[in-house]
Design a protein around this motif. Sequence first.
Motif, mmCIF file in Angstrom:
data_model
loop_
_atom_site.group_PDB
_atom_site.id
_atom_site.type_symbol
_atom_site.label_atom_id
_atom_site.label_comp_id
_atom_site.label_asym_id
_atom_site.label_seq_id
_atom_site.Cartn_x
_atom_site.Cartn_y
_atom_site.Cartn_z
ATOM 1 N N SER A 167 0.812 -1.215 0.000
ATOM 2 C CA SER A 167 0.000 0.000 0.000
ATOM 3 C C SER A 167 0.844 1.263 0.000
ATOM 4 C CB SER A 167 -0.906 0.010 1.231
ATOM 5 O OG SER A 167 -1.787 -1.065 1.172
ATOM 6 N N GLY A 168 2.109 1.155 0.255
ATOM 7 C CA GLY A 168 2.976 2.315 0.319
ATOM 8 C C GLY A 168 3.578 2.451 1.694
ATOM 9 N N HIS A 169 4.301 3.531 1.868
ATOM 10 C CA HIS A 169 4.875 3.748 3.188
ATOM 11 C C HIS A 169 4.870 5.221 3.542
ATOM 12 C CE1 HIS A 169 8.558 4.371 0.788
ATOM 13 N NE2 HIS A 169 9.055 5.007 1.837
ATOM 14 N N ILE A 170 4.839 5.437 4.834
ATOM 15 C CA ILE A 170 4.818 6.775 5.400
ATOM 16 C C ILE A 170 6.169 7.009 6.061
ATOM 17 C CG2 ILE A 170 3.761 8.275 7.138
ATOM 18 C CD1 ILE A 170 1.179 6.560 6.771
ATOM 19 N N VAL A 171 6.815 8.095 5.703
ATOM 20 C CA VAL A 171 8.082 8.483 6.333
ATOM 21 C C VAL A 171 7.759 9.537 7.377
ATOM 22 C CG1 VAL A 171 10.316 9.629 5.975
ATOM 23 C CG2 VAL A 171 9.466 7.969 4.295
ATOM 24 N N VAL A 172 8.306 9.364 8.567
ATOM 25 C CA VAL A 172 8.088 10.336 9.636
ATOM 26 C C VAL A 172 9.432 10.725 10.245
ATOM 27 C CG1 VAL A 172 7.578 8.517 11.326
ATOM 28 C CG2 VAL A 172 6.848 10.852 11.795
ATOM 29 N N GLY A 173 9.645 12.017 10.392
ATOM 30 C CA GLY A 173 10.868 12.531 10.993
ATOM 31 C C GLY A 173 10.748 12.530 12.500
ATOM 32 N N VAL A 174 11.758 11.962 13.160
ATOM 33 C CA VAL A 174 11.768 11.878 14.621
ATOM 34 C C VAL A 174 13.097 12.421 15.119
ATOM 35 C CG1 VAL A 174 11.643 10.320 16.606
ATOM 36 C CG2 VAL A 174 10.275 9.839 14.572
ATOM 37 N N ASP A 175 13.036 13.330 16.098
ATOM 38 C CA ASP A 175 14.271 13.815 16.716
ATOM 39 C C ASP A 175 14.241 13.696 18.238
ATOM 40 O OD1 ASP A 175 12.603 15.855 17.517
ATOM 41 O OD2 ASP A 175 13.700 17.454 16.496
ATOM 42 N N GLY A 176 13.206 13.051 18.754
ATOM 43 C CA GLY A 176 13.076 12.882 20.195
ATOM 44 C C GLY A 176 12.254 13.974 20.866
ATOM 45 N N SER A 177 11.935 15.040 20.133
ATOM 46 C CA SER A 177 11.142 16.130 20.704
ATOM 47 C C SER A 177 9.685 15.694 20.846
ATOM 48 C CB SER A 177 11.220 17.370 19.813
ATOM 49 O OG SER A 177 10.572 17.125 18.582
ATOM 50 N N ALA A 178 8.940 16.416 21.683
ATOM 51 C CA ALA A 178 7.516 16.131 21.864
ATOM 52 C C ALA A 178 6.763 16.255 20.542
ATOM 53 C CB ALA A 178 6.924 17.074 22.916
ATOM 54 N N SER A 179 7.123 17.249 19.750
ATOM 55 C CA SER A 179 6.469 17.460 18.463
ATOM 56 C C SER A 179 6.700 16.283 17.516
ATOM 57 C CB SER A 179 6.976 18.763 17.835
ATOM 58 O OG SER A 179 6.338 19.012 16.619
ATOM 59 N N SER A 180 7.911 15.750 17.501
ATOM 60 C CA SER A 180 8.191 14.625 16.608
ATOM 61 C C SER A 180 7.503 13.350 17.088
ATOM 62 C CB SER A 180 9.697 14.408 16.445
ATOM 63 O OG SER A 180 10.271 13.834 17.597
ATOM 64 N N LYS A 181 7.326 13.202 18.398
ATOM 65 C CA LYS A 181 6.596 12.041 18.916
ATOM 66 C C LYS A 181 5.118 12.129 18.539
ATOM 67 C CE LYS A 181 9.768 11.245 22.722
ATOM 68 N NZ LYS A 181 9.938 11.340 24.188
ATOM 69 N N GLU A 182 4.565 13.338 18.546
ATOM 70 C CA GLU A 182 3.181 13.515 18.085
ATOM 71 C C GLU A 182 3.076 13.159 16.603
ATOM 72 O OE1 GLU A 182 0.241 14.150 19.658
ATOM 73 O OE2 GLU A 182 1.486 13.813 21.425
ATOM 74 N N ALA A 183 4.075 13.552 15.819
ATOM 75 C CA ALA A 183 4.091 13.208 14.391
ATOM 76 C C ALA A 183 4.144 11.691 14.210
ATOM 77 C CB ALA A 183 5.267 13.888 13.701
#
Length: 152
Positions: A8-24
């Motif tokens: 079906s495809g894939h989703i790339v998500v950027g994570v840097d450990g911040s609260a905002s990236s965890k929400e992403a």
Amino acid sequence: MSSHPKESGHIVVGVDGSASSKEALRWAVRQAELTGCRVDAVIAWEYPPLYGSIGWVDAPQEIAGSIKLAAARALDDAIQEVAKTGDVSPVHAAVAYGTAAAVLLEAARDASLLVVGSRGHGGFSGALLGSVSQHCTQHAPCPVVVVRGRGR
């Protein structure tokens, strides 16, 4: 023609450990469950710039190894916090060298979606978008979702 079912495809998500990236990451995992996609959680790292008597120099290898290890640990911690065991869509971790925006754009080349937080580590806390999320929305080869943190 291949007899294998099409992914079906894939989703790339950027994570840097911040609260905002965890929400992403949370948002991406929920979206993947709805669409049958896999999630590729990506963290970028790079050498810190050092200035020596001969000008700008590369960091020693032992520092690079420590930085890469710290990045991998931050990514693993975020995945363990956000993605529950038994989730429909597993999260694949990727640690890559380079600036965050460049690494995410490269990872998203064949992605269905790129997901980033609105604010990462650093920057101006009052800004609506961080520099990485802004760069990704302007240059990504796929649709981009910018997830704002809770309580906004």
